[in-house]
Design an enzyme around this catalytic site. Structure first.
Site, PDB file in Angstrom:
ATOM      1  CB  ALA A  15      -0.990  -0.202   1.047  1.00 40.82           C
ATOM      2  CE  LYS A  41       3.993 -12.261  -1.114  1.00 43.86           C
ATOM      3  NZ  LYS A  41       2.829 -12.598   0.160  1.00 43.86           N
ATOM      4  CB  SER A  42       5.957  -9.233  -5.863  1.00 48.83           C
ATOM      5  OG  SER A  42       5.207  -9.103  -4.861  1.00 48.83           O
ATOM      6  NE  ARG A 103       8.759   4.717  12.600  1.00 44.37           N
ATOM      7  CZ  ARG A 103       7.547   4.013  12.487  1.00 44.37           C
ATOM      8  NH1 ARG A 103       6.823   3.873  13.727  1.00 44.37           N
ATOM      9  NH2 ARG A 103       7.022   3.766  11.291  1.00 44.37           N
ATOM     10  CB  CYS A 134       1.100   6.542  10.011  1.00 42.29           C
ATOM     11  SG  CYS A 134       0.413   5.174  11.092  1.00 42.29           S
ATOM     12  CG  HIS A 248      -4.643   6.666  11.172  1.00 40.93           C
ATOM     13  ND1 HIS A 248      -5.324   5.681  10.559  1.00 40.93           N
ATOM     14  CD2 HIS A 248      -3.308   6.161  11.590  1.00 40.93           C
ATOM     15  CE1 HIS A 248      -4.652   4.539  10.387  1.00 40.93           C
ATOM     16  NE2 HIS A 248      -3.398   4.968  10.977  1.00 40.93           N
TER      17      HIS A 248
END
EC number: 1.2.1.11
Length: 343
Positions: A15, A41-42, A103, A134, A248
């Site tokens: 995404a 697999k991609s 992070r 996010c 969100h």
């Protein structure tokens, strides 16, 4: 004019990876070429950028040596970043990592360009710049200008986080659960991505619970906010998954050292970078997930003083977490990094 950059996107079929391609195009980032990387697999599938198709290649330890790049965006999970980011750095690229893995490392800058762009200069220490969580990004975009004006001392936040915060699988599971509901079979639905059925429901758990009974997601908001703002700020978060596909929402309560002038606070937010104020409650105008989906800004409304304490301000904040909370912030980091590099 900036030199065009060779870009790698790790997790190109996910995404955030797909959205990165859209944002790079929309923000007119100077791209020479795209190297889409994913799991085996991609391999063979294609992604499109500016009308040109690029075949997805497998992420391996040698792929960055074989395909020299300038910037590597990592959006394939913390374990992938942990294993492969170093190979991108060793090849001479800067890594902009969308996962939680780096992070809180001391020498890795954690950056929201509207808040702490000056921290990008430290990228050379490790070759990595971390993209925050996010839900943290949209919150600090609002906190930073208000902190500068009124000296923030505590934040209490409750989040209403969309299914897509769990990736494509989360969105698909919500859609399938709603289909089960309309087929009168919701009681037979078995969730795989979420701990419980999300359709027609709220789940007060995002990520695992820690020893203090806060979830990992909630503690991310605490620790990341302090690091980004360079302030030992009191932060308490309650994170809830809601049956919304995208964007969100957050109810934020801010405690300041100074008394708050609500009119001035609104003016400050109207001038804040990447923030849009929609605040006309008498006419039922306020931000909502549907109106903010697929946009690059953080929307704020319901801005109001506390009934009892003049040093407390409440507001409502909504942003597309795939864009503002990941892809857009990552591209804006890349823009600032390129400006710094070209000085």
């Amino acid at each position: 004019m900036s030199k065009k950059q060779k870009i790698a996107i790790v997790g190109a079929t996910g995404a955030v990876g797909e959205e990165l391609l859209n944002v790079l195009d929309e923000l007119d980032f100077p791209v020479e070429s795209i190297l889409p990387l994913a799991s085996a697999k991609s391999v063979g599938s294609e992604v499109e950028f500016k009308g040109k198709a690029y075949k997805v290649k497998e992420l391996t330890e040698n792929v960055f040596k074989e395909n020299p790049i300038d910037i590597a965006f990592f959006s394939a999970g913390g374990s992938v970043s942990e294993k492969y980011a170093k190979f991108a750095v060793e090849s001479g690229a800067v890594v902009i990592d969308n996962t939680s893995h780096f992070r809180m490392e001391k020498d890795v800058p954690l950056v929201v360009p509207e808040c702490n762009p000056e921290d990008i200069k430290d990228w050379k220490k490790t070759g990595i710049i971390a993209n925050p969580n996010c839900s943290t990004i949209q919150m600090v975009q609002v906190l930073k200008p208000l902190n500068d004006a009124f000296n923030l001392k505590r934040v209490d936040v409750s989040t209403y986080q969309a299914a897509s915060g769990a990736g494509k699988e989360g969105m698909q599971e919500l859609v399938e659960a709603m289909q089960s509901f309309f087929a009168f079979k919701l009681d037979e639905f078995e969730p795989q991505t979420f701990p419980y059925t999300l359709a027609l429901n709220l789940i007060p758990q995002i990520d695992v619970f820690m020893d203090n009974d806060y979830t990992k997601e909630e503690l991310k908001m605490v620790n990341e906010t302090q690091k980004i703002l360079h302030k030992n700020l009191e932060v308490s978060a309650t994170c809830v998954r809601v049956p919304v596909l995208r964007s969100h929402s957050e109810a934020i309560t801010m405690h300041f050292e100074k008394e708050i002038d609500v009119k001035k606070a609104k003016e400050i937010l109207k001038k804040a970078p990447s923030v849009i104020v929609i605040d006309d409650p008498k006419n039922k105008k306020y931000p909502m997930p549907l109106m903010t989906s697929d946009t690059n800004e953080t929307y704020v409304g319901r801005i109001r003083a506390d009934v009892y304490d003049k040093k407390i301000l409440h507001l409502w904040c909504v942003a597309d977490q795939i864009r503002v909370g990941a892809a857009t912030n990552a591209v804006r980091i890349a823009q600032k990094w390129l400006e710094l590099k070209n000085k």
